[in-house]
Design a protein around this motif. Structure first.
Motif, short mmCIF file in Angstrom:
data_model
loop_
_atom_site.label_atom_id
_atom_site.label_comp_id
_atom_site.label_asym_id
_atom_site.label_seq_id
_atom_site.Cartn_x
_atom_site.Cartn_y
_atom_site.Cartn_z
N GLU A 86 0.48 12.16 0.70
CA GLU A 86 0.26 12.29 2.15
C GLU A 86 -0.51 13.57 2.49
OE1 GLU A 86 4.16 11.97 3.96
OE2 GLU A 86 3.52 10.09 4.85
N THR A 90 0.79 -1.23 0.00
CA THR A 90 0.00 0.00 0.00
C THR A 90 0.82 1.28 0.00
OG1 THR A 90 -0.13 -0.04 2.42
CG2 THR A 90 -1.92 -1.13 1.20
N LYS A 91 2.09 1.21 0.43
CA LYS A 91 2.92 2.41 0.55
C LYS A 91 3.96 2.47 -0.56
CE LYS A 91 1.49 4.51 4.35
NZ LYS A 91 1.06 5.92 4.39
N THR A 112 0.34 6.69 -1.01
CA THR A 112 -0.42 5.44 -0.96
C THR A 112 -0.82 5.08 -2.40
OG1 THR A 112 -1.30 5.99 1.21
CG2 THR A 112 -2.47 4.32 -0.03
#
Length: 565
Positions: A555, A511-512, A542
């Motif tokens: 972010e 996810t990152k 993400t």
């Protein structure tokens, strides 16, 4: 009578310059090598000429401890001499003078004893290369040997090692002393060039393993050349000791503690290397707050704390302009200590003080090394690493290839690094231009010995080229399985160049996504590229893939959808 008044006024100007420490010379402290506080070096005649006050001062130190100070002032063609007689004594590097008689000789008319007596004075002194430096007020006054009064321009000389290096069978206690009165000595042990951000020497240096120490002397905004000494310890320990002996130091004391002592706010800062700093604030008026900082070394034995207080400084604004206090006498004190949770109790002769643990020393101008968590190790899947600084307000810069970080390295914007391959992370913290020591941690991915990309560790769904754009403008990201990343921007409306390319590396979990971009290039045709500059940027986002659509969310907010090419 008018002539006498003019002469007397000139005498007052000279006395102000002589006894309050106002030095019209170019600098403070002593000049040449061989600095010493041997009292025998004082015996004889010393002088200085102060052109601003039109005066010459001649000091005579007798071997019988007699003292004489002749101040000659020339004013409007009239010369007058004032003579102060008394005795002198020394204790370590402190010179004290007591006056017993004052005489005046206006315009050569003869000596007359006056009732005015100068108060006793004392301060630090140093004799080096025919120059006497005396500091009784926080500003050093310099005198030349003899009666010429022409004091040479001062040069800050490199520190002197004693012993000067060599081969030894056991650990050595080394003195690294400045050759200029009031100069501070900073050292390094790793071969790097010492600066004012390096380790400050407040006592002796213990050398227990083979090492090369480099040292610099700094006085105000002036610094010396670098001196160094290599010590070979044949049977040394395997660890590198701190700059002051710290055997027996209690780890529970390390850190900053705040409280009230004698009705004044105080902060004790215990260093893990055996250094101790006590900062006290005292308000004299509503708009004047003076701070006192006393430096020491500390050791413990059982519940007994021993502090060797070395020097005292004062400041009115807690900046770097600390001034040495001339009346301070080095001393050793002991206290009984106990800790409980975040409380420290010190019980000493005449009283006790209760202190509370602080997150950091508010009076420190030092920047602590960043914390890397976890601090290295092995892993099998992508690893999340956290960077943080104990110094509030410091910015963290890091590298992932083992090179030493600088302010031009990658700036950590959120304190999180995602790594998917074997890497050595190095980080520094910088605040107000002051850099911390370098922190380092090595992470090894099992079955991976590379330091670049890590084939097979990048999610397969992310690998490939993804593009987004509007008419005349597009942006394409290419994520390779080896961990490299390229971003190409095309702008048909640009009058300078049509293509811009940024290259770097990336790491990703399910996810990152973290991109670390390093080089910026331009091109007119998308084929021949010219480097514009190196860059150091880090982005954490993400991501998710659905069919041929890559959705990326920053972010700070904002979502972009890319289409697979």
């Amino acid at each position: 009578m008018k002539t006498f008044h003019r002469v007397y006024f000139g005498l007052v100007l000279a006395l102000v310059a002589t006894f309050t420490g106002c030095d019209s010379g170019s600098s403070t402290s002593s000049n040449n090598s061989g600095g010493t506080s041997d009292p025998n070096s004082l015996v004889g005649t010393w002088s200085r000429t102060d052109s601003a006050a039109s005066s010459t001062t001649v000091l005579t130190f007798g071997a019988d401890k007699s003292y004489r100070e002749d101040v000659t002032v020339s004013n409007m063609g009239v010369s007058s001499v004032t003579r102060y007689s008394g005795t002198w004594s020394t204790t370590d590097d402190k010179l004290s003078v007591t006056f017993t008689k004052t005489e005046v000789n206006p315009n050569g008319s003869g000596w007359t004893t006056v009732q005015m007596q100068m108060p006793a004075r004392s301060g630090k002194y140093m004799v080096a290369g025919g120059v006497l430096s005396y500091d009784g007020t926080g500003v050093a006054i310099r005198y030349v040997s003899g009666t010429s009064g022409q004091v040479p321009t001062e040069t800050i000389l490199p520190p002197v090692f004693s012993p000067p290096g060599g081969s030894f069978a056991t650990s050595q206690t080394v003195t690294i002393a400045p050759q200029n009165l009031g100069a501070l000595v900073y050292i390094t042990r790793d071969g790097s060039t010492p600066t004012s951000s390096s380790t400050l020497v407040t006592g002796t240096v213990t050398v227990s393993e083979t090492s090369t120490i480099k040292a610099i002397a700094i006085q105000g905004n002036k610094s010396s050349s670098i001196s160094s000494a290599t010590f070979t310890i044949q049977n040394g320990d395997s660890t590198n000791p701190a700059d002051t002996a710290k055997a027996g130091n209690a780890p529970a004391l390390v850190g900053a503690w705040a409280g009230l002592e004698n009705g004044l706010s105080v902060v004790y800062s215990f260093g893990a290397n055996g250094s101790l700093r006590k900062t006290t604030g005292k308000s004299f008026q509503s708009d004047l707050y003076v701070f006192y900082r006393v430096t020491a070394t500390w050791t413990t034995s059982g519940s007994t704390l021993t502090a060797k207080w070395i020097k005292e400084e004062t400041s009115t604004n807690l900046d770097t302009n600390w001034t040495l206090a001339g009346e301070f006498t080095p001393k050793t004190t002991t206290a009984t200590f106990s800790t409980s949770d975040n409380k420290l109790t010190l019980i000493y002769e005449g009283g006790a003080v209760l202190l509370t643990k602080m997150n950091q020393d508010p009076y420190s101008t030092e920047v602590s090394a960043p914390l890397i968590s976890p601090n290295g190790g092995t892993f099998t899947t992508s690893q999340t690493v956290k960077l943080s600084s104990p110094t509030e307000g410091a910015s963290i810069y890091f590298t992932g290839d083992g090179t030493t970080p600088t302010e031009n390295s990658i700036l950590s914007t959120n304190g999180i690094i995602l790594i998917s391959s074997s890497r050595t992370i190095k980080a520094i913290a910088i605040k107000d231009g002051v850099s911390s020591p370098v922190s380092s941690a090595t992470f090894v991915k099992q079955s991976d010995s590379s330091t670049g990309g890590n084939p097979g560790s990048v999610p397969a769904a992310l690998v490939g080229s993804w593009t987004v754009g509007v008419e005349g403008y597009s942006q394409t990201y290419t994520y390779a399985a080896d961990g490299t990343c390229t971003m190409v921007t095309y702008n048909s409306l640009s009058t300078n160049f049509s293509y811009m390319r940024v290259t770097g590396t990336f790491s990703a979990t399910e996810t990152k996504l973290v991109r670390s971009m390093k080089k910026l290039e331009k091109s007119n045709d998308g084929k021949i590229w010219t480097t514009l500059s190196d860059v150091a940027s880090e982005e954490t986002e993400t991501w998710s893939v659905s069919g041929s659509i890559l959705t990326v969310t920053a972010e700070a907010g904002g979502q972009t959808q890319f289409t697979k090419k």
